[in-house]
Design an enzyme around this catalytic site. Structure first.
Site, PDB file in Angstrom:
ATOM      1  CB  SER A 162      -0.918   0.036   1.221  1.00  0.00           C
ATOM      2  OG  SER A 162      -1.722  -1.120   1.288  1.00  0.00           O
ATOM      3  CG  ASP A 173       7.242  -7.524   3.983  1.00  0.00           C
ATOM      4  OD1 ASP A 173       7.407  -8.716   3.611  1.00  0.00           O
ATOM      5  OD2 ASP A 173       6.111  -7.007   4.085  1.00  0.00           O
TER       6      ASP A 173
END
Ligand SMILES: Nc1ncnc2c1ncn2[C@@H]1O[C@H](COP(=O)(O)OP(=O)(O)O)[C@@H](O)[C@H]1O
Ligand SMILES: CC(C)(COP(=O)(O)O)[C@@H](O)C(=O)NCCC(=O)O
Ligand SMILES: [K+]
EC number: 2.7.1.33
Length: 249
Positions: free
Chosen positions: A10, A102
């Site tokens: 996002s 991540d």
């Protein structure tokens, strides 16, 4: 100065640090490459000597951003790549290249800070949990829809759930049973996230008793921190791991 970038599904989280002592010059959260270039350019007297990036976006999107950064700031961008083993942590996936970067970097950062068994709860577009044992073995983890995905699934797949962002924010002043659609959905989804976080702590307790450190990170960490008082909130955990995976002289 070093530009650090964490490109999630996002948002792009960025910050500029001094190369010597890692003090932070500036940083932010943006929703597009253009906004990133604009914000970094707007920092007063910024002279970048290098840049490092973690991205869970497609290779094409990641390459395109690196090219733009090179053109704009004249820096080569070091991009973190999967590894079987790094900084004492062994990747626990059957195919180590499939583990989200991540997640891998947050696990490296957590193990570095904890110096022992640790759990990472990362609440972004997706909610993730990862477990690293005291000997550095990554045991794997869990992926669930995060707050933005839960919300948009309800909005997309029902006919009568519609509300705006401002009322969503107002709904979260409390978590008592909702008396409107927006309250019912927003509070319900936050309770789901809190349940996810608590369950991960319980899993860690089953594995390690009380001998572990739990870390909480990601943009929606503030929504669950009070529900899991034993966690360490480390908003820049992925950047801690990024510095380990991509050292810059
Ligand atoms: N300043 C902010 N800008 C945008 N989102 C934010 C901000 N602060 C908190 N959030 C929350 O963070 C979530 C995104 O988390 P993040 O970890 O950045 O996700 P991802 O890495 O998947 O892009 C959003 O759903 C939003 O609720
Ligand atoms: C699970 C994720 C989509 C999370 O992305 P995020 O919420 O940080 O935007 C990302 O870590 C990813 O693409 N992982 C690859 C699949 C895996 O880790 O198994
Ligand atoms: K992320």
């Amino acid at each position: 100065m070093i530009l650090e970038l964490d490109c999630g599904n996002s948002f792009i989280k960025w910050r500029v640090i001094h190369a010597g002592d890692a003090t932070i010059v500036g940083g932010g959260i943006v929703d597009s490459d253009q906004a990133l270039l604009a914000e970094v350019s707007a920092l007063p007297s910024v002279r970048l000597s290098g840049s490092r990036m973690v991205s869970v976006r497609s290779e094409e999107e990641t390459d395109a951003l690196c090219l733009q950064l090179a053109q704009h700031f004249g820096v080569r961008v070091l991009v973190a790549h999967p590894a079987r083993e790094m900084a004492g942590v062994r990747n626990g996936y059957d195919d180590y290249q499939r583990l989200g970067m991540d997640r891998w970097l947050a696990a490296l950062g957590a193990y570095h800070l904890a110096k022992g068994a640790c759990l990472v709860i990362d609440l972004g577009t997706a909610a993730k949990a990862d477990f690293v044992a005291a000997d550095g073995q990554h045991l794997g983890g869990y992926i669930c829809p995060g707050m933005p995905l839960m919300r948009s699934q309800l909005r997309t797949h029902t006919r009568r759930i519609r509300y705006d962002d401002a009322s969503a924010e107002r709904a979260l002043i409390s978590l008592v049973p909702g008396r409107s659609t927006v309250e019912a959905v927003e509070r319900g989804c936050v309770l789901m996230l809190q349940g996810f976080a608590r369950t991960q702590i319980e899993q860690a307790q089953v594995l390690w008793g009380e001998s572990f450190t739990a870390f909480l990170t990601g943009g929606d960490a503030p929504l669950v921190r009070d529900a899991v008082p034993q966690v360490r909130v480390v908003p820049d955990l992925v950047f801690v791991g990024l510095a380990i995976a991509c050292p810059l002289g």
